[in-house]
Design a protein around this motif. Sequence first.
Motif, PDB file in Angstrom:
ATOM      1  N   VAL A 117      -3.084  -2.287 -13.632  1.00 46.75           N
ATOM      2  CA  VAL A 117      -2.677  -1.050 -12.953  1.00 46.75           C
ATOM      3  C   VAL A 117      -2.758  -1.274 -11.443  1.00 46.75           C
ATOM      4  CG1 VAL A 117      -3.254   1.399 -12.692  1.00 46.75           C
ATOM      5  CG2 VAL A 117      -3.630   0.267 -14.871  1.00 46.75           C
ATOM      6  N   SER A 118      -1.933  -0.556 -10.713  1.00 46.50           N
ATOM      7  CA  SER A 118      -1.976  -0.632  -9.252  1.00 46.50           C
ATOM      8  C   SER A 118      -3.381  -0.284  -8.757  1.00 46.50           C
ATOM      9  CB  SER A 118      -0.957   0.350  -8.675  1.00 46.50           C
ATOM     10  OG  SER A 118      -1.236   0.636  -7.333  1.00 46.50           O
ATOM     11  N   ALA A 119      -3.895  -1.062  -7.828  1.00 44.32           N
ATOM     12  CA  ALA A 119      -5.241  -0.833  -7.299  1.00 44.32           C
ATOM     13  C   ALA A 119      -5.331   0.520  -6.607  1.00 44.32           C
ATOM     14  CB  ALA A 119      -5.619  -1.955  -6.334  1.00 44.32           C
ATOM     15  N   SER A 120      -4.273   0.935  -5.936  1.00 39.12           N
ATOM     16  CA  SER A 120      -4.278   2.237  -5.257  1.00 39.12           C
ATOM     17  C   SER A 120      -4.386   3.376  -6.261  1.00 39.12           C
ATOM     18  CB  SER A 120      -3.009   2.414  -4.426  1.00 39.12           C
ATOM     19  OG  SER A 120      -2.954   1.469  -3.397  1.00 39.12           O
ATOM     20  N   LYS A 121      -3.631   3.272  -7.352  1.00 36.72           N
ATOM     21  CA  LYS A 121      -3.687   4.320  -8.392  1.00 36.72           C
ATOM     22  C   LYS A 121      -5.059   4.334  -9.064  1.00 36.72           C
ATOM     23  CE  LYS A 121       1.249   4.384  -9.307  1.00 36.72           C
ATOM     24  NZ  LYS A 121       2.312   4.025 -10.239  1.00 36.72           N
ATOM     25  N   ALA A 122      -5.607   3.168  -9.322  1.00 32.62           N
ATOM     26  CA  ALA A 122      -6.932   3.092  -9.939  1.00 32.62           C
ATOM     27  C   ALA A 122      -7.994   3.665  -9.008  1.00 32.62           C
ATOM     28  CB  ALA A 122      -7.260   1.649 -10.296  1.00 32.62           C
ATOM     29  N   ALA A 123      -7.855   3.440  -7.697  1.00 30.82           N
ATOM     30  CA  ALA A 123      -8.800   3.986  -6.732  1.00 30.82           C
ATOM     31  C   ALA A 123      -8.712   5.510  -6.699  1.00 30.82           C
ATOM     32  CB  ALA A 123      -8.540   3.404  -5.344  1.00 30.82           C
TER      33      ALA A 123
ATOM     34  N   ALA B 221       0.840  -1.191   0.000  1.00 31.73           N
ATOM     35  CA  ALA B 221       0.000   0.000   0.000  1.00 31.73           C
ATOM     36  C   ALA B 221       0.875   1.241   0.000  1.00 31.73           C
ATOM     37  CB  ALA B 221      -0.915  -0.005   1.207  1.00 31.73           C
ATOM     38  N   TRP B 222       0.381   2.314  -0.550  1.00 34.62           N
ATOM     39  CA  TRP B 222       1.175   3.537  -0.680  1.00 34.62           C
ATOM     40  C   TRP B 222       1.301   4.278   0.644  1.00 34.62           C
ATOM     41  CZ3 TRP B 222      -1.257   8.244   0.141  1.00 34.62           C
ATOM     42  CH2 TRP B 222      -2.638   8.212   0.167  1.00 34.62           C
ATOM     43  N   ALA B 223       0.416   4.022   1.594  1.00 35.90           N
ATOM     44  CA  ALA B 223       0.499   4.651   2.911  1.00 35.90           C
ATOM     45  C   ALA B 223      -0.305   3.813   3.898  1.00 35.90           C
ATOM     46  CB  ALA B 223      -0.053   6.067   2.862  1.00 35.90           C
ATOM     47  N   ASP B 224       0.105   3.863   5.157  1.00 38.25           N
ATOM     48  CA  ASP B 224      -0.681   3.117   6.137  1.00 38.25           C
ATOM     49  C   ASP B 224      -1.946   3.913   6.482  1.00 38.25           C
ATOM     50  OD1 ASP B 224       0.414   5.128   7.675  1.00 38.25           O
ATOM     51  OD2 ASP B 224       0.916   3.845   9.367  1.00 38.25           O
ATOM     52  N   TRP B 225      -2.829   3.312   7.231  1.00 40.90           N
ATOM     53  CA  TRP B 225      -4.137   3.906   7.479  1.00 40.90           C
ATOM     54  C   TRP B 225      -4.052   5.193   8.283  1.00 40.90           C
ATOM     55  CZ3 TRP B 225      -6.293   4.788  12.217  1.00 40.90           C
ATOM     56  CH2 TRP B 225      -5.700   4.162  13.313  1.00 40.90           C
ATOM     57  N   LYS B 226      -3.056   5.320   9.150  1.00 41.62           N
ATOM     58  CA  LYS B 226      -2.950   6.538   9.955  1.00 41.62           C
ATOM     59  C   LYS B 226      -2.604   7.749   9.089  1.00 41.62           C
ATOM     60  CE  LYS B 226      -1.559   4.052  14.094  1.00 41.62           C
ATOM     61  NZ  LYS B 226      -0.467   3.747  15.029  1.00 41.62           N
ATOM     62  N   VAL B 227      -1.699   7.542   8.154  1.00 37.66           N
ATOM     63  CA  VAL B 227      -1.327   8.628   7.243  1.00 37.66           C
ATOM     64  C   VAL B 227      -2.511   8.989   6.352  1.00 37.66           C
ATOM     65  CG1 VAL B 227       0.205   9.276   5.338  1.00 37.66           C
ATOM     66  CG2 VAL B 227       1.113   8.002   7.283  1.00 37.66           C
ATOM     67  N   ALA B 228      -3.195   7.981   5.820  1.00 42.52           N
ATOM     68  CA  ALA B 228      -4.350   8.224   4.958  1.00 42.52           C
ATOM     69  C   ALA B 228      -5.459   8.963   5.712  1.00 42.52           C
ATOM     70  CB  ALA B 228      -4.868   6.913   4.390  1.00 42.52           C
ATOM     71  N   ALA B 229      -5.707   8.556   6.967  1.00 39.16           N
ATOM     72  CA  ALA B 229      -6.735   9.222   7.770  1.00 39.16           C
ATOM     73  C   ALA B 229      -6.344  10.666   8.076  1.00 39.16           C
ATOM     74  CB  ALA B 229      -6.975   8.446   9.062  1.00 39.16           C
ATOM     75  N   THR B 230      -5.075  10.897   8.339  1.00 39.38           N
ATOM     76  CA  THR B 230      -4.603  12.260   8.610  1.00 39.38           C
ATOM     77  C   THR B 230      -4.751  13.138   7.368  1.00 39.38           C
ATOM     78  OG1 THR B 230      -3.029  11.411  10.224  1.00 39.38           O
ATOM     79  CG2 THR B 230      -2.635  13.629   9.368  1.00 39.38           C
ATOM     80  N   ILE B 231      -4.361  12.612   6.216  1.00 36.81           N
ATOM     81  CA  ILE B 231      -4.503  13.371   4.973  1.00 36.81           C
ATOM     82  C   ILE B 231      -5.973  13.700   4.711  1.00 36.81           C
ATOM     83  CG2 ILE B 231      -4.268  13.238   2.453  1.00 36.81           C
ATOM     84  CD1 ILE B 231      -1.698  11.594   2.945  1.00 36.81           C
ATOM     85  N   ALA B 232      -6.841  12.725   4.895  1.00 37.88           N
ATOM     86  CA  ALA B 232      -8.276  12.944   4.686  1.00 37.88           C
ATOM     87  C   ALA B 232      -8.821  13.990   5.652  1.00 37.88           C
ATOM     88  CB  ALA B 232      -9.042  11.629   4.835  1.00 37.88           C
ATOM     89  N   GLY B 233      -8.407  13.923   6.901  1.00 38.72           N
ATOM     90  CA  GLY B 233      -8.860  14.900   7.893  1.00 38.72           C
ATOM     91  C   GLY B 233      -8.392  16.307   7.581  1.00 38.72           C
ATOM     92  N   VAL B 234      -7.128  16.435   7.172  1.00 30.51           N
ATOM     93  CA  VAL B 234      -6.589  17.756   6.824  1.00 30.51           C
ATOM     94  C   VAL B 234      -7.305  18.321   5.603  1.00 30.51           C
ATOM     95  CG1 VAL B 234      -4.526  18.931   5.952  1.00 30.51           C
ATOM     96  CG2 VAL B 234      -4.346  17.389   7.896  1.00 30.51           C
ATOM     97  N   LEU B 235      -7.529  17.482   4.581  1.00 29.08           N
ATOM     98  CA  LEU B 235      -8.228  17.944   3.382  1.00 29.08           C
ATOM     99  C   LEU B 235      -9.671  18.340   3.692  1.00 29.08           C
ATOM    100  CD1 LEU B 235      -6.874  15.501   0.664  1.00 29.08           C
ATOM    101  CD2 LEU B 235      -6.354  17.925   0.947  1.00 29.08           C
ATOM    102  N   ALA B 236     -10.354  17.562   4.526  1.00 27.84           N
ATOM    103  CA  ALA B 236     -11.734  17.891   4.885  1.00 27.84           C
ATOM    104  C   ALA B 236     -11.798  19.210   5.654  1.00 27.84           C
ATOM    105  CB  ALA B 236     -12.340  16.760   5.716  1.00 27.84           C
ATOM    106  N   THR B 237     -10.868  19.413   6.570  1.00 30.35           N
ATOM    107  CA  THR B 237     -10.833  20.667   7.332  1.00 30.35           C
ATOM    108  C   THR B 237     -10.530  21.845   6.422  1.00 30.35           C
ATOM    109  OG1 THR B 237     -10.084  19.443   9.280  1.00 30.35           O
ATOM    110  CG2 THR B 237      -9.743  21.832   9.282  1.00 30.35           C
ATOM    111  N   ALA B 238      -9.563  21.690   5.523  1.00 28.83           N
ATOM    112  CA  ALA B 238      -9.214  22.766   4.594  1.00 28.83           C
ATOM    113  C   ALA B 238     -10.385  23.106   3.675  1.00 28.83           C
ATOM    114  CB  ALA B 238      -7.991  22.370   3.773  1.00 28.83           C
ATOM    115  N   THR B 239     -11.097  22.090   3.212  1.00 33.16           N
ATOM    116  CA  THR B 239     -12.257  22.319   2.351  1.00 33.16           C
ATOM    117  C   THR B 239     -13.348  23.070   3.096  1.00 33.16           C
ATOM    118  OG1 THR B 239     -11.758  20.312   1.111  1.00 33.16           O
ATOM    119  CG2 THR B 239     -13.988  21.192   0.898  1.00 33.16           C
TER     120      THR B 239
END
Length: 176
Positions: free
Chosen positions: A151-157, A1-19
């Motif tokens: 194609v990588s599943a992560s990239k396709a997602a 995987a390109w990132a573990d779940w903690k990094v992905a959750a942090t990125i999602a939280g930061v993007l949601a807050t910024a939006t």
Amino acid sequence: AWADWKVAATIAGVLATATTIACKLYMPETPAYLVQRGKDQEAGGVLRRLVMNRTQQQAEDIVAEIRKAGEDVPAKPTQGLNQADAADERKEIAKAAEAKAKGGISAILSSRKMRRSLAIVSLLMFFQQFTGINCVMYFSTQILDAAGYGVSASKAAIVLALAQLVGTSLSASQAD
């Protein structure tokens, strides 16, 4: 995987807050809302800002059209309505105007047309959730991986999520 779940959750939280912050700071009220509140000048400014090729006169014409659409129907019966139907229509308009002055959910529930619109919107949201698109998006990497694409599943997602973002943005731009 390109990132573990903690990094992905942090990125999602930061993007949601910024939006959320960006929307609060930069998203104007709709012209219809501003006209309803008697802020015609501000509504014209929002129209010119949202649709940049609008002239001052075009914006004023649209504001006048919005104002006219918000006015009550005349008290006399309209073409095609009998006296009883016209009286019912006048009662509903008076009831809606009274509820509109109060605002809130009572304004929505007092009008037959608004109740119908509320029901349609609520059912659309229900069926969007019921169809499971959130579940598909959440498990998209596993689904795509199991499908065996080259194609990588992560990239396709990520491409799938971007397609959803573009589709949502296009539909939202056409809503008002």
